[in-house]
Design a protein around this motif. Structure first.
Motif, PDB file in Angstrom:
ATOM      1  N   ILE A   1      -1.125  19.343   3.623  1.00 44.60           N
ATOM      2  CA  ILE A   1      -2.159  19.944   2.759  1.00 44.60           C
ATOM      3  C   ILE A   1      -3.358  18.991   2.724  1.00 44.60           C
ATOM      4  O   ILE A   1      -3.237  17.840   2.281  1.00 44.60           O
ATOM      5  CB  ILE A   1      -1.614  20.192   1.329  1.00 44.60           C
ATOM      6  N   ASP A   2      -4.479  19.484   3.215  1.00 43.89           N
ATOM      7  CA  ASP A   2      -5.707  18.687   3.292  1.00 43.89           C
ATOM      8  C   ASP A   2      -6.124  18.182   1.919  1.00 43.89           C
ATOM      9  O   ASP A   2      -6.132  18.952   0.961  1.00 43.89           O
ATOM     10  CB  ASP A   2      -6.829  19.608   3.813  1.00 43.89           C
ATOM     11  N   GLY A   3      -6.412  16.887   1.840  1.00 43.50           N
ATOM     12  CA  GLY A   3      -6.950  16.346   0.585  1.00 43.50           C
ATOM     13  C   GLY A   3      -5.875  15.979  -0.420  1.00 43.50           C
ATOM     14  O   GLY A   3      -6.197  15.545  -1.517  1.00 43.50           O
ATOM     15  N   LEU A   4      -4.617  16.145  -0.060  1.00 45.02           N
ATOM     16  CA  LEU A   4      -3.550  15.798  -1.002  1.00 45.02           C
ATOM     17  C   LEU A   4      -3.115  14.336  -0.775  1.00 45.02           C
ATOM     18  O   LEU A   4      -2.864  13.934   0.350  1.00 45.02           O
ATOM     19  CB  LEU A   4      -2.364  16.750  -0.830  1.00 45.02           C
ATOM     20  N   THR A   5      -3.100  13.560  -1.846  1.00 45.78           N
ATOM     21  CA  THR A   5      -2.698  12.146  -1.738  1.00 45.78           C
ATOM     22  C   THR A   5      -1.308  11.976  -2.332  1.00 45.78           C
ATOM     23  O   THR A   5      -1.077  12.357  -3.487  1.00 45.78           O
ATOM     24  CB  THR A   5      -3.669  11.242  -2.555  1.00 45.78           C
ATOM     25  N   ILE A   6      -0.421  11.415  -1.530  1.00 51.43           N
ATOM     26  CA  ILE A   6       0.935  11.130  -2.030  1.00 51.43           C
ATOM     27  C   ILE A   6       0.997   9.653  -2.408  1.00 51.43           C
ATOM     28  O   ILE A   6       0.536   8.793  -1.649  1.00 51.43           O
ATOM     29  CB  ILE A   6       1.987  11.432  -0.935  1.00 51.43           C
ATOM     30  N   TYR A   7       1.546   9.368  -3.594  1.00 49.05           N
ATOM     31  CA  TYR A   7       1.737   7.976  -3.996  1.00 49.05           C
ATOM     32  C   TYR A   7       3.199   7.629  -3.760  1.00 49.05           C
ATOM     33  O   TYR A   7       4.076   8.307  -4.267  1.00 49.05           O
ATOM     34  CB  TYR A   7       1.377   7.788  -5.470  1.00 49.05           C
ATOM     35  N   GLY A   8       3.452   6.570  -3.003  1.00 43.44           N
ATOM     36  CA  GLY A   8       4.850   6.190  -2.749  1.00 43.44           C
ATOM     37  C   GLY A   8       5.179   6.329  -1.275  1.00 43.44           C
ATOM     38  O   GLY A   8       4.395   6.887  -0.501  1.00 43.44           O
ATOM     39  N   PRO A   9       6.339   5.824  -0.868  1.00 44.38           N
ATOM     40  CA  PRO A   9       6.714   5.800   0.545  1.00 44.38           C
ATOM     41  C   PRO A   9       6.715   7.195   1.179  1.00 44.38           C
ATOM     42  O   PRO A   9       7.138   8.171   0.554  1.00 44.38           O
ATOM     43  CB  PRO A   9       8.128   5.229   0.525  1.00 44.38           C
ATOM     44  N   LEU A  10       6.272   7.262   2.425  1.00 46.76           N
ATOM     45  CA  LEU A  10       6.233   8.558   3.126  1.00 46.76           C
ATOM     46  C   LEU A  10       7.509   8.802   3.914  1.00 46.76           C
ATOM     47  O   LEU A  10       7.708   9.873   4.483  1.00 46.76           O
ATOM     48  CB  LEU A  10       5.017   8.606   4.059  1.00 46.76           C
ATOM     49  N   ASP A  11       8.363   7.788   3.949  1.00 44.07           N
ATOM     50  CA  ASP A  11       9.630   7.899   4.671  1.00 44.07           C
ATOM     51  C   ASP A  11      10.709   8.364   3.669  1.00 44.07           C
ATOM     52  O   ASP A  11      10.987   7.669   2.678  1.00 44.07           O
ATOM     53  CB  ASP A  11       9.953   6.510   5.238  1.00 44.07           C
ATOM     54  N   ALA A  12      11.286   9.555   3.935  1.00 45.56           N
ATOM     55  CA  ALA A  12      12.241  10.139   2.976  1.00 45.56           C
ATOM     56  C   ALA A  12      13.423   9.218   2.696  1.00 45.56           C
ATOM     57  O   ALA A  12      13.975   9.220   1.587  1.00 45.56           O
ATOM     58  CB  ALA A  12      12.732  11.486   3.493  1.00 45.56           C
TER      59      ALA A  12
ATOM     60  N   ALA B   1      13.375  -8.032 -14.372  1.00 44.39           N
ATOM     61  CA  ALA B   1      13.738  -6.680 -14.833  1.00 44.39           C
ATOM     62  C   ALA B   1      12.991  -5.647 -13.991  1.00 44.39           C
ATOM     63  O   ALA B   1      11.765  -5.578 -14.029  1.00 44.39           O
ATOM     64  CB  ALA B   1      13.398  -6.517 -16.310  1.00 44.39           C
ATOM     65  N   ILE B   2      13.744  -4.871 -13.221  1.00 45.46           N
ATOM     66  CA  ILE B   2      13.127  -3.956 -12.263  1.00 45.46           C
ATOM     67  C   ILE B   2      13.871  -2.630 -12.226  1.00 45.46           C
ATOM     68  O   ILE B   2      15.102  -2.589 -12.351  1.00 45.46           O
ATOM     69  CB  ILE B   2      13.123  -4.615 -10.860  1.00 45.46           C
ATOM     70  N   ALA B   3      13.105  -1.554 -12.027  1.00 35.35           N
ATOM     71  CA  ALA B   3      13.721  -0.237 -11.867  1.00 35.35           C
ATOM     72  C   ALA B   3      14.357  -0.145 -10.486  1.00 35.35           C
ATOM     73  O   ALA B   3      13.763  -0.582  -9.495  1.00 35.35           O
ATOM     74  CB  ALA B   3      12.657   0.852 -12.009  1.00 35.35           C
ATOM     75  N   GLN B   4      15.536   0.465 -10.419  1.00 36.62           N
ATOM     76  CA  GLN B   4      16.135   0.669  -9.099  1.00 36.62           C
ATOM     77  C   GLN B   4      15.360   1.743  -8.343  1.00 36.62           C
ATOM     78  O   GLN B   4      15.204   1.665  -7.134  1.00 36.62           O
ATOM     79  CB  GLN B   4      17.621   1.041  -9.230  1.00 36.62           C
ATOM     80  N   VAL B   5      14.884   2.743  -9.102  1.00 37.82           N
ATOM     81  CA  VAL B   5      14.021   3.784  -8.523  1.00 37.82           C
ATOM     82  C   VAL B   5      12.834   3.980  -9.460  1.00 37.82           C
ATOM     83  O   VAL B   5      13.014   4.136 -10.670  1.00 37.82           O
ATOM     84  CB  VAL B   5      14.787   5.115  -8.366  1.00 37.82           C
ATOM     85  N   SER B   6      11.628   3.978  -8.882  1.00 37.23           N
ATOM     86  CA  SER B   6      10.422   4.204  -9.700  1.00 37.23           C
ATOM     87  C   SER B   6      10.336   5.660 -10.116  1.00 37.23           C
ATOM     88  O   SER B   6      10.516   6.557  -9.293  1.00 37.23           O
ATOM     89  CB  SER B   6       9.183   3.822  -8.895  1.00 37.23           C
TER      90      SER B   6
ATOM     91  N   ALA C   1       0.826  -1.213   0.000  1.00 36.69           N
ATOM     92  CA  ALA C   1       0.000   0.000   0.000  1.00 36.69           C
ATOM     93  C   ALA C   1       0.862   1.265   0.000  1.00 36.69           C
ATOM     94  O   ALA C   1       0.471   2.293  -0.558  1.00 36.69           O
ATOM     95  CB  ALA C   1      -0.916  -0.015   1.214  1.00 36.69           C
ATOM     96  N   ASP C   2       2.067   1.201   0.580  1.00 40.10           N
ATOM     97  CA  ASP C   2       2.913   2.401   0.641  1.00 40.10           C
ATOM     98  C   ASP C   2       3.768   2.578  -0.616  1.00 40.10           C
ATOM     99  O   ASP C   2       4.626   3.469  -0.658  1.00 40.10           O
ATOM    100  CB  ASP C   2       3.820   2.344   1.882  1.00 40.10           C
ATOM    101  N   GLY C   3       3.549   1.738  -1.635  1.00 36.67           N
ATOM    102  CA  GLY C   3       4.277   1.907  -2.897  1.00 36.67           C
ATOM    103  C   GLY C   3       5.607   1.179  -2.929  1.00 36.67           C
ATOM    104  O   GLY C   3       6.353   1.293  -3.896  1.00 36.67           O
TER     105      GLY C   3
ATOM    106  N   THR D   1      10.018   5.074  -5.188  1.00 40.14           N
ATOM    107  CA  THR D   1      10.445   3.923  -4.378  1.00 40.14           C
ATOM    108  C   THR D   1      11.857   3.477  -4.779  1.00 40.14           C
ATOM    109  O   THR D   1      12.160   3.388  -5.976  1.00 40.14           O
ATOM    110  CB  THR D   1       9.490   2.726  -4.624  1.00 40.14           C
ATOM    111  N   ILE D   2      12.680   3.215  -3.770  1.00 45.86           N
ATOM    112  CA  ILE D   2      14.018   2.663  -4.035  1.00 45.86           C
ATOM    113  C   ILE D   2      13.923   1.150  -3.819  1.00 45.86           C
ATOM    114  O   ILE D   2      13.626   0.700  -2.713  1.00 45.86           O
ATOM    115  CB  ILE D   2      15.072   3.260  -3.072  1.00 45.86           C
ATOM    116  N   ASN D   3      14.111   0.399  -4.874  1.00 44.71           N
ATOM    117  CA  ASN D   3      13.949  -1.053  -4.756  1.00 44.71           C
ATOM    118  C   ASN D   3      15.253  -1.732  -4.333  1.00 44.71           C
ATOM    119  O   ASN D   3      16.332  -1.306  -4.740  1.00 44.71           O
ATOM    120  CB  ASN D   3      13.456  -1.630  -6.093  1.00 44.71           C
ATOM    121  N   PRO D   4      15.140  -2.793  -3.516  1.00 38.08           N
ATOM    122  CA  PRO D   4      16.337  -3.485  -2.995  1.00 38.08           C
ATOM    123  C   PRO D   4      16.950  -4.400  -4.048  1.00 38.08           C
ATOM    124  O   PRO D   4      16.829  -5.620  -3.997  1.00 38.08           O
ATOM    125  CB  PRO D   4      15.775  -4.283  -1.813  1.00 38.08           C
TER     126      PRO D   4
END
Ligand code: PMP
Length: 412
Positions: free
Chosen positions: A319-330, A169-174, A148-150, A179-182
């Protein structure tokens, strides 16, 4: 948070312009990065003084051009810690690199009933070449799901990675979720099943240090234009033993060993994959870009961008109502950030930001299956590089607030 990187902005003439009468806030480096004067100068010096074709004639200029072109190959090898410069193939782009692997290596190793494993977050460049390969070979294209967190669902990956899998075949970063993939772990799991690991490094190589040997990637693709170099130069790294087995996919001058009327033999890798006159100026520009990035320090760039991402994630989550797609942890989120603002269409948000001089991207980001997976048709994407400042980030946050107010007033 000025650790010296902010001063680098002065190396980019590009930032001195106004956009729609406002100071430029360039937040679209994931699409293409800007070029510093040193890169522009290296390219222009080549065309002014050294322009000649490579690998052809024994004259002074041609040897000078060949030396610079091959020195660029050495520089790229050093940049991604490849063991051997001869495992670096110059291409036009990440797209061309991935097409080359799918067409040459894919056709060699994939047979009917085999599986090719990719993820739901792939850019079309790391999807369609595999889809086409699967169709050519009656193989199956299998998708790894997301959390769910991307983040990539590693349980799903382990379930779907079997002895039938030939290529992962995978992206290292989306390029959407950030997302940073392992990759190192995925490569290990792939190799345990006898599969090959192909990495789309388009959004990774510009932003942090990459070590292809440590990752144990069989192939690694990236583009010069996302890391300060001119467009039209890209890289395919391949393990030398694999490149040696692979047939060329383009034929003509420069890639041959001997030619008879009815048959021919090929030069050794990487030249057998570089048919025709290559983008010599582009390769020289890429070498200058690597010099520039290495002088700043890839680790410093990574740390700085992580600090910026933490600020932007915090600001946007308020920001109210704003949806972020992807991990929330920097720490888990590279420099790309996709979002939607309430029910506003992504294009309207991008247009409203553009009027404020804030340049973001809106659309499906060449990842339609991901959009379907997320249940959306488009998203806004802001992307950052080391030359972005705290002020750029603050302007995005206040620009979004203003956009929200504008549209809610208009709706009244
Ligand atoms: N993969 C990813 C993850 C990307 O972000 C991009 C560029 N948007 C590509 C592949 C394709 O790169 P290029 O257009 O330079 O071939």
């Amino acid at each position: 948070m000025d650790n010296g990187l902010n001063n680098s902005r002065n190396d980019f003439e590009f930032f001195q312009q106004l956009i729609n009468g406002e100071k430029l806030d360039y937040l679209d480096s994931a699409a293409t990065a800007q070029r510093p004067v040193s890169v522009l100068k290296a390219v222009s010096d080549f065309y002014r003084h050294d322009n000649a074709n490579v690998h052809r004639s024994i004259n002074t200029l041609s040897s000078r051009a060949t030396d610079s072109y091959e020195a660029a190959r050495d520089k790229v090898a050093g940049f991604i810690h490849a063991a051997d410069s001869q495992s670096i193939v110059f291409t036009r782009s990440t797209t061309e690199s991935l097409n080359l692997v799918a067409r040459s290596f894919g056709d060699l190793v994939v047979t009917a009933g085999d599986e090719i494993l990719i993820s739901e977050m792939e850019h079309h460049s790391n999807l369609i070449p595999w889809q086409q390969l699967a169709q050519r070979k009656q193989a199956k294209l299998v998708y790894i799901g997301l959390q769910a967190d991307g983040e990539l669902n590693m349980t799903d990956l382990k379930r779907k990675l079997t002895s039938r899998t030939k290529i992962v075949a995978i992206a290292q970063v989306s390029n959407v979720l950030g997302t940073i993939n392992p990759i190192k772990e995925i490569a290990r799991l792939a190799h345990e099943q006898g599969a090959y690991m192909v990495v789309d490094g388009a959004q990774a190589a510009p932003h942090f240090a990459v070590d292809v040997q440590d990752l144990d990637a069989d192939f690694y693709a990236f583009s010069g234009h996302k890391m300060l170099a001119p467009a039209g130069i890209g890289v395919l790294y391949g393990k030398k033993a694999l490149l040696d087995q692979m047939p060329p996919v383009q034929f003509g001058g420069e890639m041959i060993d001997r030619v008879d009327e009815q048959s021919a033999t090929w030069a050794a890798a990487p030249l057998k994959f570089e048919a025709g006159t290559p983008n010599i100026g582009g390769a020289i520009g890429l070498a200058a870009a690597i010099d520039y990035l290495q002088a700043l320090g890839m680790d410093k760039i990574e740390a700085y961008e992580q600090d910026l991402m933490a600020i932007v994630l915090k600001g946007l989550s308020q920001i109210d109502g704003l949806t972020i797609y992807g991990p929330l942890d920097a720490a888990k989120h590279a420099s790309v950030l996709a979002f939607n603002l309430g029910k506003l269409h992504a294009h309207d948000v991008a247009t409203a930001l553009d009027l404020q001089g804030i340049e973001v991207r809106a659309g499906d980001h060449c990842a339609q299956p991901l959009m379907h997976y997320l249940g959306i048709s488009a998203a806004v994407r802001a992307s950052f590089y080391f030359y972005n400042t705290r002020d750029d980030v603050d302007r995005l946050i206040s620009g979004l607030q203003r956009t929200k107010e504008f549209f809610s007033n208009a709706a009244r």
